[in-house]
Design an enzyme around this catalytic site. Structure first.
Site, PDB file in Angstrom:
ATOM      1  N   ASP A   1      -1.071   5.493  -9.937  1.00 16.69           N
ATOM      2  CA  ASP A   1      -0.895   4.210  -9.245  1.00 16.69           C
ATOM      3  C   ASP A   1       0.613   3.955  -9.158  1.00 16.69           C
ATOM      4  O   ASP A   1       1.404   4.670  -9.767  1.00 16.69           O
ATOM      5  CB  ASP A   1      -1.571   3.087 -10.060  1.00 16.69           C
TER       6      ASP A   1
ATOM      7  N   TYR B   1       4.097  -0.439  -3.799  1.00 13.38           N
ATOM      8  CA  TYR B   1       3.755   0.393  -2.647  1.00 13.38           C
ATOM      9  C   TYR B   1       3.340  -0.490  -1.459  1.00 13.38           C
ATOM     10  O   TYR B   1       3.334  -0.046  -0.331  1.00 13.38           O
ATOM     11  CB  TYR B   1       2.565   1.300  -2.977  1.00 13.38           C
ATOM     12  N   GLY B   2       2.950  -1.731  -1.807  1.00  8.85           N
ATOM     13  CA  GLY B   2       2.315  -2.602  -0.816  1.00  8.85           C
ATOM     14  C   GLY B   2       3.087  -2.867   0.453  1.00  8.85           C
ATOM     15  O   GLY B   2       2.501  -3.178   1.490  1.00  8.85           O
TER      16      GLY B   2
ATOM     17  N   ASN C   1      -5.064   1.295  -4.161  1.00 14.73           N
ATOM     18  CA  ASN C   1      -5.680   1.103  -2.846  1.00 14.73           C
ATOM     19  C   ASN C   1      -4.711   1.444  -1.721  1.00 14.73           C
ATOM     20  O   ASN C   1      -5.097   2.020  -0.707  1.00 14.73           O
ATOM     21  CB  ASN C   1      -6.113  -0.355  -2.688  1.00 14.73           C
ATOM     22  N   THR C   2      -3.442   1.104  -1.935  1.00 10.53           N
ATOM     23  CA  THR C   2      -2.447   1.343  -0.885  1.00 10.53           C
ATOM     24  C   THR C   2      -2.308   2.845  -0.637  1.00 10.53           C
ATOM     25  O   THR C   2      -2.341   3.302   0.512  1.00 10.53           O
ATOM     26  CB  THR C   2      -1.098   0.711  -1.296  1.00 10.53           C
TER      27      THR C   2
ATOM     28  N   GLU D   1       2.640  -7.911 -12.357  1.00 10.48           N
ATOM     29  CA  GLU D   1       3.610  -7.010 -13.016  1.00 10.48           C
ATOM     30  C   GLU D   1       4.560  -7.803 -13.913  1.00 10.48           C
ATOM     31  O   GLU D   1       5.026  -7.310 -14.926  1.00 10.48           O
ATOM     32  CB  GLU D   1       4.420  -6.219 -11.976  1.00 10.48           C
TER      33      GLU D   1
ATOM     34  N   CYS E   1      -7.159  -4.153  -4.658  1.00 14.46           N
ATOM     35  CA  CYS E   1      -5.911  -3.705  -5.277  1.00 14.46           C
ATOM     36  C   CYS E   1      -6.223  -3.539  -6.759  1.00 14.46           C
ATOM     37  O   CYS E   1      -6.854  -4.423  -7.357  1.00 14.46           O
ATOM     38  CB  CYS E   1      -4.818  -4.756  -5.081  1.00 14.46           C
ATOM     39  N   THR E   2      -5.802  -2.403  -7.318  1.00 16.23           N
ATOM     40  CA  THR E   2      -6.205  -2.134  -8.699  1.00 16.23           C
ATOM     41  C   THR E   2      -5.499  -3.043  -9.710  1.00 16.23           C
ATOM     42  O   THR E   2      -5.846  -3.035 -10.889  1.00 16.23           O
ATOM     43  CB  THR E   2      -5.969  -0.655  -9.043  1.00 16.23           C
ATOM     44  N   HIS E   3      -4.519  -3.798  -9.270  1.00 14.97           N
ATOM     45  CA  HIS E   3      -3.900  -4.787 -10.171  1.00 14.97           C
ATOM     46  C   HIS E   3      -4.827  -6.002 -10.365  1.00 14.97           C
ATOM     47  O   HIS E   3      -4.741  -6.687 -11.379  1.00 14.97           O
ATOM     48  CB  HIS E   3      -2.590  -5.317  -9.582  1.00 14.97           C
TER      49      HIS E   3
END
Ligand code: DGL
Length: 266
Positions: free
Chosen positions: A11, A43-44, A75-76, A154, A186-188
């Protein structure tokens, strides 16, 4: 490929740890090699070319570590670099992205209107709407980019006043009116699942990709007779492209104190 080889997960940062954590919980025999591309986070909002190039380099690294499977726990990157990762892994490792399992799972539910939230890149790629539309023609999809959520998480802002206010601000958007399911694209976002549930007073089904993806990982390993049958003797390994305290803290939160970190320049 051998059963005893590791599962590689990557990720842009801590988000994929939510997937790694579920994989470790569901398949305790497996050995995990995690790569957080903290140097290039987020990455978004990066260009597709940049994300493809980072994803390829990380995949090559995971292949060098002889991973039997590469899970794109972002996901990105799943939306923009799946083909490239597949290409790198041809004949060497199984590849799984996070979008296909979630779309497949949700399309089989009773959902009528599905909301999807994610980074600008994930939403702009239309990866979720295309896949969901292909699997179930009767469902309405409402997508909304929620770019502030990754930096917020983050920076450790969750379960507090700041996160509650940012989350409600996004979820109040008219686009998401009357949804019955919400995909955390989104994995966050599993880290703010409780707050999202609170906002909807548990009336909307929250689709948490981490749990669904881990089940798919197990299924794919079983199908390929690659599920580890005895516990790995080694501790999971964590690599980052730039050491950050927040990454270490999050990794320890999910995997306990005794974990080793290595910084890798790609
Ligand atoms: N966790 C990532 C995702 O699932 C990306 C967050 C970011 O780097 O912008 O999209």
């Amino acid at each position: 490929m051998k059963k005893t080889n590791s599962i590689g997960i990557f990720d842009s940062g801590i988000g994929g740890l939510t997937v790694g954590h579920q994989i470790a919980k569901l398949m305790p025999n497996e050995h995990i090699i995690y790569f957080g591309d903290t140097k290039h986070l987020p990455y978004g909002d990066k260009s597709a070319d940049a994300i493809k190039s980072y994803s390829k380099k990380i995949t090559e690294f995971l292949i060098e570590q002889q991973c039997k499977m590469v899970v794109i726990a972002c996901n990105t990157a799943s939306a923009l670099a799946f083909k490239e990762v597949l290409e790198c892994c041809k004949g060497l490792a199984i590849v799984l992205n996070v979008i296909d399992p979630v779309a497949e799972h949700t399309s089989k539910s009773k959902a009528k209107k599905i909301g999807v939230i994610g980074t600008k890149n994930t939403i702009a790629s239309n990866a979720y709407s295309a896949k969901l539309g292909e699997l179930n023609k009767n469902v309405t999809i409402a997508s909304l980019p929620t770019p502030l959520l990754v930096p917020m998480i983050e920076e450790g802002f969750y379960n507090d006043k700041i996160s509650t206010s940012i989350i409600s601000n996004y979820l109040e958007n008219k686009v998401l009116e009357n949804i019955d399911h919400l995909i955390l694209g989104c994995t966050h976002y599993p880290l703010i699942e409780d707050e999202i549930n609170k906002y909807y007073e548990n009336k909307v089904v929250i689709v948490n990709s981490a749990k669904i993806v881990s089940q798919f990982v197990k299924k794919r390993l079983q199908e390929n007779k690659l599920l580890a049958s005895v516990p790995s003797k080694n501790s999971h390994l964590f690599f980052v492209s730039d050491y950050t305290k927040s990454f270490e803290q999050s990794a320890q939160y999910f995997f306990g104190q005794r974990i080793s970190f290595t910084e890798v320049v790609l």
